[in-house]
Design a protein around this motif. Structure first.
Motif, mmCIF file in Angstrom:
data_model
loop_
_atom_site.group_PDB
_atom_site.id
_atom_site.type_symbol
_atom_site.label_atom_id
_atom_site.label_comp_id
_atom_site.label_asym_id
_atom_site.label_seq_id
_atom_site.Cartn_x
_atom_site.Cartn_y
_atom_site.Cartn_z
ATOM 1 N N SER A 2 0.814 -1.216 0.000
ATOM 2 C CA SER A 2 0.000 0.000 0.000
ATOM 3 C C SER A 2 0.849 1.268 0.000
ATOM 4 O O SER A 2 0.328 2.350 -0.305
ATOM 5 C CB SER A 2 -0.914 0.020 1.220
ATOM 6 N N GLU A 3 2.128 1.141 0.321
ATOM 7 C CA GLU A 3 2.961 2.325 0.519
ATOM 8 C C GLU A 3 2.995 3.286 -0.671
ATOM 9 O O GLU A 3 2.905 4.508 -0.477
ATOM 10 C CB GLU A 3 4.392 1.896 0.897
ATOM 11 N N LEU A 6 -0.185 5.298 -0.570
ATOM 12 C CA LEU A 6 -0.236 6.176 0.598
ATOM 13 C C LEU A 6 0.567 7.443 0.336
ATOM 14 O O LEU A 6 0.141 8.549 0.675
ATOM 15 C CB LEU A 6 0.325 5.442 1.821
ATOM 16 N N LEU A 11 -1.842 10.011 1.931
ATOM 17 C CA LEU A 11 -2.750 9.396 2.892
ATOM 18 C C LEU A 11 -2.014 9.027 4.168
ATOM 19 O O LEU A 11 -0.818 8.745 4.154
ATOM 20 C CB LEU A 11 -3.378 8.134 2.283
ATOM 21 N N ARG A 12 -2.764 8.972 5.264
ATOM 22 C CA ARG A 12 -2.231 8.515 6.550
ATOM 23 C C ARG A 12 -3.055 7.334 7.033
ATOM 24 O O ARG A 12 -4.284 7.358 6.948
ATOM 25 C CB ARG A 12 -2.286 9.643 7.593
ATOM 26 N N ARG A 13 -2.396 6.298 7.528
ATOM 27 C CA ARG A 13 -3.118 5.140 8.055
ATOM 28 C C ARG A 13 -3.990 5.568 9.237
ATOM 29 O O ARG A 13 -3.599 6.422 10.032
ATOM 30 C CB ARG A 13 -2.142 4.052 8.493
ATOM 31 N N ASP A 14 -5.149 4.915 9.343
ATOM 32 C CA ASP A 14 -6.080 5.280 10.407
ATOM 33 C C ASP A 14 -6.729 4.041 11.014
ATOM 34 O O ASP A 14 -7.897 4.060 11.397
ATOM 35 C CB ASP A 14 -7.157 6.224 9.851
ATOM 36 N N TRP A 26 -7.316 -0.662 3.757
ATOM 37 C CA TRP A 26 -6.700 0.086 4.843
ATOM 38 C C TRP A 26 -7.535 1.315 5.144
ATOM 39 O O TRP A 26 -7.795 2.127 4.244
ATOM 40 C CB TRP A 26 -5.299 0.547 4.444
ATOM 41 N N VAL A 28 -7.841 4.946 6.090
ATOM 42 C CA VAL A 28 -6.860 6.024 5.966
ATOM 43 C C VAL A 28 -7.545 7.373 6.152
ATOM 44 O O VAL A 28 -8.774 7.472 6.176
ATOM 45 C CB VAL A 28 -6.168 5.992 4.581
ATOM 46 N N THR A 30 -7.332 11.276 4.366
ATOM 47 C CA THR A 30 -6.791 12.034 3.249
ATOM 48 C C THR A 30 -5.948 13.189 3.783
ATOM 49 O O THR A 30 -5.930 13.457 4.989
ATOM 50 C CB THR A 30 -7.917 12.592 2.364
#
Length: 208
Positions: A2-3, A6, A11-14, A26, A28, A30
């Motif tokens: 996914s990197e 992202l 994007l940031r993981r959530d 995943w 995420v 925005t």
């Protein structure tokens, strides 16, 4: 895996990743802080879902935010779980909400994308099963065949869910549950729930 997306879509993981039989998702955020879901799949049908989402344009479905190759980014649903609300005694309310969503998805709009899978192709595993079907699923197969023979002719007449006749709706339920049951069986998994729903639909049809 996914990197790259992202980074590309900022994007940031959530939350932890979610694994399904055909995809990985995943939660995420925005770059503007909006909740979204990043989905990657190696299945062509899953990858092509962006075409349908783009056609719906967020009207009854999650908005498509971005897509590239095997990845799609969609808005993330928020609010209470309908499943839990139903379990807690709000089944009538949940059913109303689901029907309202279906009305929005099926309202008249411009021509659908040509790349969408036609219903006969979608039902191929039920219409042309790999193994002999038990009597219950054979009934579902017969209903699916009959429905598909006249579905195209009647499609233009249906403008909302409420226009579906009770008998026709029951036939679609039985046919769809039969297809789902065949998929579960082909994967070596039990299809108890799907076959139970198909049985209820067929029993109701017998009383029509």
């Amino acid at each position: 895996m996914s990197e790259p997306y992202l980074s590309r879509w900022r994007l940031r993981r959530d939350g932890p990743a979610i694994q399904t039989p055909r995809a990985q998702l995943w939660p995420v955020l925005t770059h503007a802080g909006e909740p979204a879901m990043l989905k990657l799949s190696s299945e062509p049908e899953e990858q092509n879902a962006y075409r349908l989402l783009r056609w719906w344009e967020g009207d009854g479905a999650a908005r498509l935010l971005a897509h590239e190759g095997p990845a799609i980014l969609i808005e993330r649903a928020r609010g209470d779980s309908l499943r839990q609300r139903s379990i807690d005694g709000g089944d009538d309310t949940c059913t109303t909400i689901l029907c309202q969503v279906l009305q929005r998805l099926h309202r008249p709009r411009n021509a659908p994308p040509a790349e969408l899978v036609c219903l006969r192709t979608w039902f191929a595993d039920l219409l042309q099963p790999r193994a002999r079907l038990p009597p219950l699923l054979e009934q579902c197969r017969s209903l699916a065949e009959a429905l598909l023979q006249d579905f195209a002719a009647r499609l233009e007449q249906v403008s909302a869910l409420a226009c579906l006749e009770r008998t026709r709706l029951l036939r679609w339920i039985a046919a769809s549950m039969g297809l789902s049951a065949v998929w579960f069986r082909d994967d070596g998994d039990p299809a108890d729930i799907d076959e139970a729903v198909a049985t209820m639909a067929l029993e109701a049809l017998a009383q029509e």
